[in-house]
Every structure is written in structure tokens, then in C-alpha cells.
Design a protein around this motif. Structure first.
Motif, PDB file in Angstrom:
ATOM      1  N   ILE A  96       0.864  -1.178   0.000  1.00  0.00           N
ATOM      2  CA  ILE A  96       0.000   0.000   0.000  1.00  0.00           C
ATOM      3  C   ILE A  96       0.901   1.230   0.000  1.00  0.00           C
ATOM      4  N   SER A  97       0.325   2.403  -0.023  1.00  0.00           N
ATOM      5  CA  SER A  97       1.147   3.611   0.054  1.00  0.00           C
ATOM      6  C   SER A  97       1.562   3.859   1.501  1.00  0.00           C
ATOM      7  N   GLU A 100      -1.243   5.552   3.336  1.00  0.00           N
ATOM      8  CA  GLU A 100      -2.307   4.662   3.796  1.00  0.00           C
ATOM      9  C   GLU A 100      -1.900   3.948   5.083  1.00  0.00           C
ATOM     10  N   TYR A 103      -2.293   6.351   7.819  1.00  0.00           N
ATOM     11  CA  TYR A 103      -3.715   6.575   8.116  1.00  0.00           C
ATOM     12  C   TYR A 103      -4.255   5.480   9.031  1.00  0.00           C
ATOM     13  N   TYR A 104      -3.987   4.237   8.675  1.00  0.00           N
ATOM     14  CA  TYR A 104      -4.474   3.121   9.486  1.00  0.00           C
ATOM     15  C   TYR A 104      -3.921   3.177  10.910  1.00  0.00           C
ATOM     16  N   LEU A 124      -4.814  12.707   3.136  1.00  0.00           N
ATOM     17  CA  LEU A 124      -5.480  11.445   2.859  1.00  0.00           C
ATOM     18  C   LEU A 124      -6.755  11.354   3.684  1.00  0.00           C
ATOM     19  N   ARG A 126     -10.471   8.798   4.182  1.00  0.00           N
ATOM     20  CA  ARG A 126     -11.122   7.528   3.845  1.00  0.00           C
ATOM     21  C   ARG A 126     -12.624   7.703   3.985  1.00  0.00           C
ATOM     22  N   PHE A 131     -10.033   5.343  -0.241  1.00  0.00           N
ATOM     23  CA  PHE A 131      -9.130   6.448   0.063  1.00  0.00           C
ATOM     24  C   PHE A 131      -9.222   7.527  -1.006  1.00  0.00           C
ATOM     25  N   THR A 133      -7.181  11.299  -1.960  1.00  0.00           N
ATOM     26  CA  THR A 133      -5.999  12.098  -1.635  1.00  0.00           C
ATOM     27  C   THR A 133      -6.122  13.502  -2.201  1.00  0.00           C
ATOM     28  N   ALA A 292      -4.374  -2.721   8.204  1.00  0.00           N
ATOM     29  CA  ALA A 292      -4.267  -2.895   6.760  1.00  0.00           C
ATOM     30  C   ALA A 292      -4.382  -4.370   6.375  1.00  0.00           C
TER      31      ALA A 292
END
Length: 299
Positions: A96-97, A100, A103-104, A124, A126, A131, A133, A292
Motif C-alpha cells: 500500500i502507500s 495509507e 492513516y491506518y 489522505l 477515507r 481512500f 488524496t 491494513a
């Protein structure tokens, strides 16, 4: 089962082994991991961290790998990294990025807006399990409010003084002395022969000057904080979010620079009439791997 979590960013790659309680059992730091900047170097640094984790006392209990990598959204680079890792790592993995993954680590599965401001900048959110951006275009097209942006703005102030009557402000004198860029040729060499991380590091010098009362430095940090806040406000409008909005911050410019953070926070709260909750709880980005991976299994 433990997870190997890789946070591959623009300046370093942090690899950790985490358990289901988000406790970090092992850490390893290698070089830059942005696959869009230098794919070969990035994949080698990512692999180095994975191998170090597998060789640790916890390695045999690891069941999967989550890799949050900068540059994952650029063209076919993510696919190329996946092909490489399929041949070289013995565990199932998810790419993933890095945004991301961050974020998680903060929001879990809750909706909110994450602002990341370090060398570069990106926002970012959700919504509806997807997601979205804003920003993240890189230093050539964007990165407003980032450390790189502060560095460039500082250098432009020097250029203006050089073109007019020569370096004269205490601010420009300080930069010229620290980076040996008091002459036009030296300044050009500094910018065009170096990497963006070197320019971004100027932001810390600007911070030190602001702390000592320099008005030019203070104005640059105010502009950065205000710019980041305005991006959040624009994002809220794009997403059509009503009511209170949780906003979290990641990256050295917002987590370690209290001047930028203060202007960022004040601008947001003033414009939204307090309808913003600033999430100030600090979390380790690598812990985002737990959430994730759980989404990956559900999918």
C-alpha cells in the motif's frame, strides 16, 4: 502471528515486527524507500529491512508482510515492486502507500483526514471504504507547506537579495553561512546538484531562526502552517463533509515544529468555528499494518 511492517519513505525505511496488540517487538532502519525516486535503491532498502526482520528472534513467527511505500501511486512502479518481491520474500505480502499505512495507524477504520507534512506533503481521507488524496504531487508540481517548500521559499528570498543589493538580511546571512551559498554560482550548485532532502533540511534552520526571533523565518513557518490548513479546508469542501471533522497530523513538520503546527491548528479552528477535532495522540506508523492486513483478509 506477527506481522512485518515496512514504512518506506523518502528519507528512510523503517521496518518493524508488530503483534496483534500493535506492540513493536523489533525495529530496523535502512535507507530511502521512495520507489518513484530511485527504484533500485528503494527495493534494496525494503528487502534489507525484511531480511533483518526475518533473521531476528521473532522472524519465525511472522506470517505476512505489509509494505507502505512512497511512490506506490506512480505508474507501474507498484506492480514492478510486487513482481520483485514475489520472487524474493517467503511470506504473503500487501503493498500500500506509506500514507495509507500512516492513516491506518491513526484512524483504524474510522473516517477522518490525515495530513502528512515532512519532506513533501499529502492529505489522505477515507470515505465509503475508499481512500481519497489531495496533494502528493511531488516537489515539482506541489508539496505546498512541506519542508521542501519552506526550503525553496527561503532560497528564493536569498535570490531576491542577491539580485538587488546583495545579501543583507540576518536571515539570508545565516543561510549563506550555514550552507556556503552566499554567491550565485554556489546557490545554483546547491539546488541543482543536490537532492530534495537536502533542500528540505533548510526548514530546520528556518525553524531555529524563527525560535530566535527572526521575522522572515517566522513568516515562512506561518505561511507553511496556513497553507496546510487551507488544503484541509479545501479537502473538506471537495469531500462535502458536514459537522465535526477529525484531523490528524504526521510528518516532522507538524509533529516536531510547534510553530507550523500552531498556525495550522489556529487557521483550521478559526475557519471551521471549532468544528474540527485535532487528533494529537502520537502513533507509530508501522502499527498501521495490523489494520491494513485485516482489511486485506476481509477482501
Amino acid at each position: 502471528m506477527y506481522l512485518i511492517s515496512v514504512d518506506a519513505g523518502g528519507t528512510k525505511t523503517k521496518t518493524a515486527i508488530v503483534n496483534k496488540n500493535k506492540e513493536i517487538l523489533f525495529e530496523y532502519v535502512s535507507g530511502a524507500g521512495n520507489i518513484a525516486v530511485n527504484f533500485q535503491q528503494a527495493k534494496d532498502n525494503i528487502l534489507e529491512g525484511i531480511h533483518a526482520s526475518l533473521a531476528s528472534p521473532y522472524g519465525t513467527n511472522c506470517g505476512a508482510i505489509v509494505i507502505g511505500v512512497a511512490g506506490a501511486g506512480r505508474g507501474s512502479l507498484k506492480e514492478n515492486l510486487q513482481i520483485f518481491l514475489e520472487k524474493t520474500v517467503p511470506l504473503p505480502f500487501l503493498i500500500i502507500s506509506d500514507a495509507e499505512l500512516a492513516y491506518y495507524s491513526v484512524f483504524q477504520n474510522i473516517s477522518g483526514i490525515l495530513v502528512i507534512a515532512g519532506t513533501g506533503s499529502i492529505l489522505l481521507a477515507r470515505t465509503n471504504n475508499k481512500f481519497r488524496t489531495l496533494g502528493g504531487w511531488g516537489h515539482l508540481l506541489g508539496d505546498e507547506g512541506s519542508a521542501y517548500d519552506i526550503g525553496i521559499q527561503a532560497l528564493k528570498i536569498m535570490i531576491k537579495e542577491l539580485e538587488e543589493k546583495g545579501i543583507h538580511s540576518p536571515f539570508a546571512h545565516a543561510l549563506a553561512e550555514k550552507y556556503d551559498i552566499g554567491e550565485e554560482s554556489r546557490l545554483k550548485e546547491f539546488v541543482y546538484s543536490g537532492d530534495k532532502a537536502k533542500i528540505a533540511r533548510i526548514a530546520y534552520t528556518v525553524y531555529q531562526l524563527a525560535k530566535s526571533g527572526d521575522p522572515i523565518a517566522s513568516a515562512l513557518l506561518k505561511n507553511a502552517g496556513t497553507s496546510l490548513a487551507k488544503q484541509v479546508l479545501r479537502f473538506i469542501k471537495i469531500l462535502q463533509i458536514k459537522g465535526n471533522v477529525p484531523v490528524a497530523c504526521k510528518g516532522s513538520l507538524l509533529e516536531k515544529n510547534e510553530i507550523v503546527f500552531q498556525y495550522f491548528k489556529e487557521t483550521l479552528l478559526k475557519d471551521r468555528n471549532g468544528q474540527v477535532t485535532i487528533v494529537e495522540e502520537k502513533t507509530e506508523t508501522v502499527t498501521g499494518a495490523i489494520v491494513a492486513w485485516s482489511y486485506q483478509k476481509e477482501g
